[in-house]
Design a protein around this motif. Structure first.
Motif, PDB file in Angstrom:
ATOM      1  N   GLY A   1       0.827  -1.190   0.000  1.00  0.00           N
ATOM      2  CA  GLY A   1       0.000   0.000   0.000  1.00  0.00           C
ATOM      3  C   GLY A   1       0.862   1.240   0.000  1.00  0.00           C
ATOM      4  O   GLY A   1       2.067   1.177  -0.240  1.00  0.00           O
TER       5      GLY A   1
ATOM      6  N   PRO B   1      -3.949  -3.931  -1.339  1.00  0.00           N
ATOM      7  CA  PRO B   1      -5.226  -3.375  -0.886  1.00  0.00           C
ATOM      8  C   PRO B   1      -6.241  -3.303  -2.017  1.00  0.00           C
ATOM      9  O   PRO B   1      -5.889  -3.374  -3.201  1.00  0.00           O
ATOM     10  N   ASP B   2      -7.490  -3.172  -1.639  1.00  0.00           N
ATOM     11  CA  ASP B   2      -8.548  -2.829  -2.587  1.00  0.00           C
ATOM     12  C   ASP B   2      -8.356  -1.347  -2.895  1.00  0.00           C
ATOM     13  O   ASP B   2      -8.742  -0.476  -2.108  1.00  0.00           O
ATOM     14  N   THR B   3      -7.741  -1.052  -4.028  1.00  0.00           N
ATOM     15  CA  THR B   3      -7.349   0.329  -4.312  1.00  0.00           C
ATOM     16  C   THR B   3      -8.522   1.237  -4.657  1.00  0.00           C
ATOM     17  O   THR B   3      -8.355   2.455  -4.730  1.00  0.00           O
TER      18      THR B   3
ATOM     19  N   ARG C   1     -11.311   1.272  -2.703  1.00  0.00           N
ATOM     20  CA  ARG C   1     -11.716   1.726  -1.363  1.00  0.00           C
ATOM     21  C   ARG C   1     -10.556   2.293  -0.564  1.00  0.00           C
ATOM     22  O   ARG C   1     -10.761   3.150   0.307  1.00  0.00           O
ATOM     23  N   PHE C   2      -9.345   1.795  -0.832  1.00  0.00           N
ATOM     24  CA  PHE C   2      -8.154   2.238  -0.110  1.00  0.00           C
ATOM     25  C   PHE C   2      -7.099   2.672  -1.135  1.00  0.00           C
ATOM     26  O   PHE C   2      -6.185   1.906  -1.452  1.00  0.00           O
TER      27      PHE C   2
ATOM     28  N   SER D   1      -4.064   3.754  -3.400  1.00  0.00           N
ATOM     29  CA  SER D   1      -2.652   3.502  -3.168  1.00  0.00           C
ATOM     30  C   SER D   1      -1.872   3.702  -4.464  1.00  0.00           C
ATOM     31  O   SER D   1      -2.457   3.816  -5.544  1.00  0.00           O
TER      32      SER D   1
ATOM     33  N   SER E   1      -4.537   3.003   2.811  1.00  0.00           N
ATOM     34  CA  SER E   1      -4.252   1.564   2.770  1.00  0.00           C
ATOM     35  C   SER E   1      -3.644   1.030   4.062  1.00  0.00           C
ATOM     36  O   SER E   1      -3.411  -0.176   4.180  1.00  0.00           O
TER      37      SER E   1
ATOM     38  N   GLN F   1      -9.472  -0.077   9.303  1.00  0.00           N
ATOM     39  CA  GLN F   1     -10.457  -0.838   8.544  1.00  0.00           C
ATOM     40  C   GLN F   1      -9.777  -1.733   7.518  1.00  0.00           C
ATOM     41  O   GLN F   1     -10.133  -2.906   7.382  1.00  0.00           O
ATOM     42  N   ARG F   2      -8.798  -1.177   6.790  1.00  0.00           N
ATOM     43  CA  ARG F   2      -8.107  -1.996   5.795  1.00  0.00           C
ATOM     44  C   ARG F   2      -7.357  -3.153   6.470  1.00  0.00           C
ATOM     45  O   ARG F   2      -7.372  -4.295   5.989  1.00  0.00           O
TER      46      ARG F   2
ATOM     47  N   GLU G   1      -9.629  -6.020   7.506  1.00  0.00           N
ATOM     48  CA  GLU G   1     -10.070  -6.816   6.364  1.00  0.00           C
ATOM     49  C   GLU G   1      -8.952  -7.675   5.796  1.00  0.00           C
ATOM     50  O   GLU G   1      -9.218  -8.689   5.143  1.00  0.00           O
ATOM     51  N   THR G   2      -7.700  -7.302   6.050  1.00  0.00           N
ATOM     52  CA  THR G   2      -6.554  -8.002   5.484  1.00  0.00           C
ATOM     53  C   THR G   2      -6.098  -9.178   6.335  1.00  0.00           C
ATOM     54  O   THR G   2      -5.412 -10.070   5.847  1.00  0.00           O
TER      55      THR G   2
END
Length: 354
Positions: free
Chosen positions: A247, A265-267, A269-270, A272, A292, A296-297, A300-301
């Motif tokens: 990230g 990361p889900d770029t 939503r986050f 990077s 990222s 929250q990130r 989820e990771t």
């Protein structure tokens, strides 16, 4: 160092030397047995002004010289004018033209650092009282960027407790440096915060040790968990798998023949990558942070982190398989933009068509 090693491996009998800024970790170059000599250059990118003769301690009459192509790129020179000055000084100093014309270079030559026996012995002495039946897990909570570039102490506590629960007999060691230690750039996480984490999960204190001892601790580990950092590149150079908490501004582009896994990361939503920051308020109340690296990130990771850690510890999937899995995922994280892809030695081009 990797390029120097590639020239040495491609041209047996060639004496290869390296010039590095004097504030660089020169001890790493001393771990490269393919180098004939290492010369300090009196240049520090963090200082103002420019030295009169930065290459004064470097011989002039090499048969070939190599300078990174970026040093002569007008775009790069505009972004980094002091490095452009350094490039001009090199061109004026060396009698041979740049880029080693006509000298072959083997692509994807993997760099391996040979750590001195004393560093390895010191690392073993540090770990010995704490070793159990489980793996050694090295953790670098932050690099040398700003504190907002890395997870909060609370987010790290979450990750470390999950690791401890998954591997109750593991030896966890935290790596880092506080300001002024060994004249090195300090880690963004101060020792007092790291000490809180160590106490919470019964981890070994690897802070503020000499660089080669820290690398020896990492070499002893089954993996290194860390955000993107230059130190983590060095970990790959001692053969330790890297579990990257990916990230921030940069994705992972140096791979070096060692199994790895990037927790991308889900770029959407986050946001990077792209060489820029994407900061927001962290939901855990710790302040502004890279999107990222927010709580929250991280939450989820955690499932992927534990699965990837287990795969690396168990040695599932070799280096080539790791590359093949990584680059399509990275391309997706970059929104399918192939022009944004990059890797050292263009490794990605073997897996992603232009």
């Amino acid at each position: 160092m990797q390029i120097a090693g590639a020239y040495a491996a491609t041209n047996p009998g060639l004496a290869v030397s390296l010039a590095l800024p004097y504030r660089s970790p020169l001890e790493l170059a001393e771990c490269c047995d393919f180098l004939d000599a290492v010369y300090p250059v009196t240049f520090d990118p963090t200082e103002t002004g420019f030295p009169d003769a930065p290459y004064a301690k470097v011989p002039r009459d090499f048969e070939w010289t190599y300078r990174c192509y970026r040093r002569d790129d007008p775009t790069e020179q505009a972004k980094f004018p002091r490095l452009a000055q350094l490039s001009d000084a090199a061109a004026a100093h060396f009698t041979a033209p740049g880029n080693a014309p006509g000298l072959p270079l083997r692509p994807e030559q993997h760099l391996r650092l040979r750590l001195p026996a004393q560093a390895r012995q010191e690392a073993e002495q540090i770990l010995a009282p704490h070793l159990g039946s489980g793996p050694v897990l090295a953790v670098l909570p932050s690099g040398g960027g700003g504190r907002a570039s890395y997870p909060s102490t609370g987010s790290w506590l979450l990750m470390l407790r999950e690791l401890r629960a998954a591997w109750p007999d593991a030896t966890i060691v935290l790596i880092g440096k506080t300001a002024g230690a060994h004249r090195r750039r300090s880690s963004a996480m101060p020792h007092r915060d790291a000490a809180e984490l160590m106490a919470a999960v019964d981890a070994v204190d690897g802070y503020d040790l000499p660089l080669l001892v820290q690398l020896a601790l990492v070499q002893r580990a089954a993996l290194l968990l860390s955000p993107h950092s230059g130190f983590s590149f060095a970990a790959l150079a001692v053969g330790t798998p890297w579990l990257a908490l990916s990230g921030g501004a940069w994705f992972e582009y140096f791979h070096n023949g060692v199994p790895f896994h990037s927790l991308l990361p889900d770029t959407v939503r986050f946001p990077s990558f792209g060489g820029v920051t994407h900061q927001t308020e962290d939901g855990d109340g710790s302040g502004v942070r890279e999107a990222s690296m927010t709580r929250q990130r991280i939450e989820e990771t955690v499932p992927e982190l534990l699965e990837a850690a287990n795969d690396l510890i168990e040695g599932r999937r070799n280096y080539e398989e790791r590359l093949a899995a990584y680059f399509p995922r990275l391309l997706s994280a970059l929104g399918g933009d192939k022009s944004a892809m990059a890797s050292w030695d263009r490794v990605h081009e073997r897996f992603i068509e232009a």
